[in-house]
Scaffold this active site. Structure first.
Site, PDB file in Angstrom:
ATOM      1  N   SER A 108       0.812  -1.223   0.000  1.00 47.41           N
ATOM      2  CA  SER A 108       0.000   0.000   0.000  1.00 47.41           C
ATOM      3  C   SER A 108       0.843   1.269   0.000  1.00 47.41           C
ATOM      4  O   SER A 108       0.341   2.337  -0.358  1.00 47.41           O
ATOM      5  CB  SER A 108      -0.928   0.011   1.214  1.00 47.41           C
ATOM      6  OG  SER A 108      -1.842  -1.046   1.134  1.00 47.41           O
ATOM      7  N   THR A 171      -1.622   4.469   3.349  1.00 51.71           N
ATOM      8  CA  THR A 171      -2.413   5.236   2.379  1.00 51.71           C
ATOM      9  C   THR A 171      -2.576   6.698   2.787  1.00 51.71           C
ATOM     10  O   THR A 171      -2.160   7.596   2.046  1.00 51.71           O
ATOM     11  CB  THR A 171      -3.780   4.571   2.144  1.00 51.71           C
ATOM     12  OG1 THR A 171      -3.573   3.234   1.690  1.00 51.71           O
ATOM     13  CG2 THR A 171      -4.605   5.342   1.121  1.00 51.71           C
ATOM     14  N   GLU A 232     -10.258   6.207  26.138  1.00 46.50           N
ATOM     15  CA  GLU A 232     -11.303   5.187  25.984  1.00 46.50           C
ATOM     16  C   GLU A 232     -10.945   3.881  26.690  1.00 46.50           C
ATOM     17  O   GLU A 232     -11.822   3.187  27.205  1.00 46.50           O
ATOM     18  CB  GLU A 232     -11.542   4.938  24.488  1.00 46.50           C
ATOM     19  CG  GLU A 232     -12.753   4.097  24.182  1.00 46.50           C
ATOM     20  CD  GLU A 232     -13.046   4.018  22.690  1.00 46.50           C
ATOM     21  OE1 GLU A 232     -13.966   3.270  22.315  1.00 46.50           O
ATOM     22  OE2 GLU A 232     -12.351   4.697  21.890  1.00 46.50           O
ATOM     23  N   ASP A 302     -18.114   4.977  17.949  1.00 44.15           N
ATOM     24  CA  ASP A 302     -17.415   5.295  16.700  1.00 44.15           C
ATOM     25  C   ASP A 302     -18.410   5.497  15.559  1.00 44.15           C
ATOM     26  O   ASP A 302     -19.294   4.652  15.361  1.00 44.15           O
ATOM     27  CB  ASP A 302     -16.447   4.166  16.317  1.00 44.15           C
ATOM     28  CG  ASP A 302     -15.393   3.922  17.387  1.00 44.15           C
ATOM     29  OD1 ASP A 302     -15.098   4.856  18.151  1.00 44.15           O
ATOM     30  OD2 ASP A 302     -14.865   2.795  17.445  1.00 44.15           O
ATOM     31  N   ASP A 333      -8.490  -4.529   3.183  1.00 48.79           N
ATOM     32  CA  ASP A 333      -7.167  -5.155   3.091  1.00 48.79           C
ATOM     33  C   ASP A 333      -6.838  -5.967   4.352  1.00 48.79           C
ATOM     34  O   ASP A 333      -6.390  -7.113   4.268  1.00 48.79           O
ATOM     35  CB  ASP A 333      -6.137  -4.041   2.884  1.00 48.79           C
ATOM     36  CG  ASP A 333      -4.701  -4.487   3.092  1.00 48.79           C
ATOM     37  OD1 ASP A 333      -4.093  -4.988   2.140  1.00 48.79           O
ATOM     38  OD2 ASP A 333      -4.190  -4.319   4.216  1.00 48.79           O
ATOM     39  N   ASP A 374      -5.845   0.035  -4.464  1.00 45.70           N
ATOM     40  CA  ASP A 374      -4.395   0.194  -4.594  1.00 45.70           C
ATOM     41  C   ASP A 374      -3.754  -1.089  -5.099  1.00 45.70           C
ATOM     42  O   ASP A 374      -2.807  -1.083  -5.872  1.00 45.70           O
ATOM     43  CB  ASP A 374      -3.770   0.639  -3.273  1.00 45.70           C
ATOM     44  CG  ASP A 374      -4.191  -0.209  -2.072  1.00 45.70           C
ATOM     45  OD1 ASP A 374      -5.077  -1.083  -2.211  1.00 45.70           O
ATOM     46  OD2 ASP A 374      -3.644   0.010  -0.976  1.00 45.70           O
ATOM     47  N   HIS A 449      -0.588  -9.861  -0.808  1.00 48.49           N
ATOM     48  CA  HIS A 449      -1.368  -9.165  -1.830  1.00 48.49           C
ATOM     49  C   HIS A 449      -1.315  -9.987  -3.110  1.00 48.49           C
ATOM     50  O   HIS A 449      -0.598 -10.977  -3.181  1.00 48.49           O
ATOM     51  CB  HIS A 449      -0.784  -7.770  -2.083  1.00 48.49           C
ATOM     52  CG  HIS A 449      -0.869  -6.873  -0.893  1.00 48.49           C
ATOM     53  ND1 HIS A 449      -0.083  -5.750  -0.742  1.00 48.49           N
ATOM     54  CD2 HIS A 449      -1.637  -6.934   0.220  1.00 48.49           C
ATOM     55  CE1 HIS A 449      -0.377  -5.156   0.399  1.00 48.49           C
ATOM     56  NE2 HIS A 449      -1.310  -5.859   1.013  1.00 48.49           N
TER      57      HIS A 449
END
EC number: 3.1.3.1
Length: 536
Positions: A108, A171, A232, A302, A333, A374, A449
């Site tokens: 990536s 990324t 959190e 979230d 991914d 990607d 990948h």
């Protein structure tokens, strides 16, 4: 019009499916004619793009794209194959070649440098050319390459990043950082030699390099001093701050924005309270590391990728000069790496809904919207499953070992389950659960990948530039041309012919390289002329 399929593996004796209208040839003819007419009616949009909305599905190869389409439909109680995703409505489609300078199959970091900076590079490096070496700080100097996010900011546009991973991940990091290693998230992740040689971590570059208006994702622990309790998860040691230099980058970011309306938030309640109309800057970090998978997300803590995309666009679009926004579905991914097709496909479906929200909030006449991956993953879509059968189910036809197999499988990964030469018997296994790990042919700790071309989808101003089979680094140049950001301003000036001398090099070493290249070319031409003279 209805068929009863004997399902040996489903636990039920029969599956009945009806396709009465599809048996009529007129159904297919009229559908095709409508599609044909809509394509004939298309007009080229040659406007200058005021906005660029760039959706990046990390690891969203063609197999993932197709399988997610089917899942999206099946989640709506349809058969799924005929479902039209938001991505499917983009009129311009091309393919990008993803190899990096040094590897046939990329990561990536190398791919992001290609499609964001317009330059192919080596594995594991971000925002630097292939002259840089993985992990070697000294090789970074003088080889930095800037991204379209910076070009857009320099042109007066507002810019933002939205991701489901940590904001320091490959990324999003490539949009603002230059690093000889994608893994230098904080200074604690860097070797001492790299620090001595003057390299800085990715998190610190988030504040320093480009003034980014909207930053949304995870990655709190890389921003705070070592041992800082997470708001959190105060009792979780692994969630605590990592930084060795004692800096609190969140506090620093807030102090840099004095005089502006800048909000830092880490939970959904505070996020929802942010008013886009009055907000200049937003940093939202919802987890210490990556965000949770969509299927496991706590909607009270979230927001979804749809909600984060909407908030970002509403803040950025106040700028009369427009915006550039990178939205990454980054955990497609990560689910594939874990061999969990359920998670990967649900992440992709959520990503498609975010794309729909992006289109809803922007005008097509002025907004270039790109969707692409990607790189791909070694997930296969195989067997002869019946129409409408669960994409996460099993092939109705068994293998020669008289055992069923799943429709989706991996070439390599953690799902290698061969014992004593036999595959596991999954007749009584529910393969549709979120935690099921599909079988892989080869055992690896994490699925790799894969190297096939990825789809590039475009709509809006100059969307037709994104057709054909192109090198991945072409994408940055085509986006920049469409929006008149960066060095190539021809589209604003009404020119299409190539300029006489066009260079985007930013340092003397590269400029010297161009000069040397010109001398070498001149020398070659003289040699050819001399040879011709001798022959004559």
């Amino acid at each position: 019009g209805c068929y009863q399929h004997l399902l040996l593996v489903s636990g039920l004796p029969y599956q009945t499916t009806c396709y009465i209208e599809e048996e009529n040839p007129e159904f297919w003819r009229s559908q095709a004619q409508k599609t044909l007419q809509s394509v004939l009616d298309r007009k080229l949009n040659t406007n200058v793009a005021k906005n660029i909305l760039f959706f990046l599905g990390d690891g969203m190869g063609i197999t993932t794209y197709t399988a997610a389409r089917i899942l999206k439909g099946q989640l709506q109680n349809q058969t799924g194959e005929e479902t039209v995703m938001t991505m499917d409505t983009f009129p311009n489609v091309g393919l990008a070649k993803t190899y990096s300078v040094d590897f046939q199959i990329p990561d990536s970091a190398a791919t992001a440098t290609a499609y964001l900076c317009g330059v192919k590079t080596n594995l594991n490096v971000i925002g630097v050319s292939a002259a840089a070496r993985n992990g070697v700080c000294k090789s970074q100097k003088g080889n930095e390459v800037t991204s379209i996010l910076k070009w857009a900011k320099d042109a007066g546009k507002s810019v933002g990043i939205v991701t489901t991973t940590r904001v320091q991940h490959a990324t999003p990091a490539t949009s603002y950082a230059h690093s000889a290693s994608r893994k230098w998230y904080s200074d604690a992740d860097m070797p001492d030699a790299a620090k001595r040689d003057g390299c800085t971590d990715i998190a610190s570059q988030l504040l320093k390099n480009t003034d980014i208006d909207v930053i949304i994702g995870g990655g709190r622990k890389y921003m705070t001093p070592k041992g800082t309790k997470d708001p959190e998860y105060p009792r979780d040691y692994s969630s605590r701050g990592k930084r060795k230099d004692g800096r609190n980058l969140i506090n620093e970011w807030q102090s840099m924005k004095i005089g502006k309306v800048a909000h830092y938030v880490w939970n959904k309640t505070d996020f929802d309270a942010v008013d886009p109309e009055t907000t200049d800057y937003l940093m939202a970090l919802f987890e210490p590391g990556d965000l949770r998978f969509e299927a496991e997300r706590d909607p009270n803590m979230d927001p979804s990728i749809v909600e984060t995309t909407e908030k970002a666009i509403r803040i950025l679009q106040k700028n009369p000069k427009g915006f550039f926004l990178l939205v990454e579905g980054g955990r497609i991914d990560q689910a594939h790496h874990a061999g969990r097709a359920f998670m990967a496909l649900h992440e992709t479906v959520a990503f498609d809904y975010a794309i729909a929200k992006g289109l809803e909030l922007t005008k097509e006449q002025e907004t270039l919207t790109i969707v692409m991956a990607d790189h791909s993953h070694p997930v296969t879509f195989n067997g002869y499953p019946f129409r409408g059968q669960s994409i996460l189910g099993k092939s109705p036809l068994w293998a020669t070992d008289m055992l069923p197999y799943t429709t989706l499988m991996y070439g390599n990964g953690p799902g290698h389950k061969i014992t004593n030469g036999k595959r596991p018997d999954i007749r009584n296994v529910n393969t549709k659960t979120k935690d099921y790990v599909q079988l892989s042919a080869v055992p690896t700790e994490s699925a790799t990948h894969s190297g096939e071309d990825v789809a590039v989808l475009a709509r809006g101003p100059m969307g037709h530039l994104f057709q054909g089979v192109q090198e991945q680094n072409y994408i940055a140049h085509a986006m920049a041309y469409a929006a008149c950001v960066g060095a190539d301003q021809r589209h604003c000036q009404g020119q299409t012919e190539a300029s006489v001398l066009h260079s985007t090099f930013t340092n003397d070493r590269n400029a010297a390289g161009v000069a040397r290249g010109s001398v070498a070319l001149l020398g070659s031409l003289l040699s050819v002329l001399l040879a011709l003279a001798v022959l004559v």
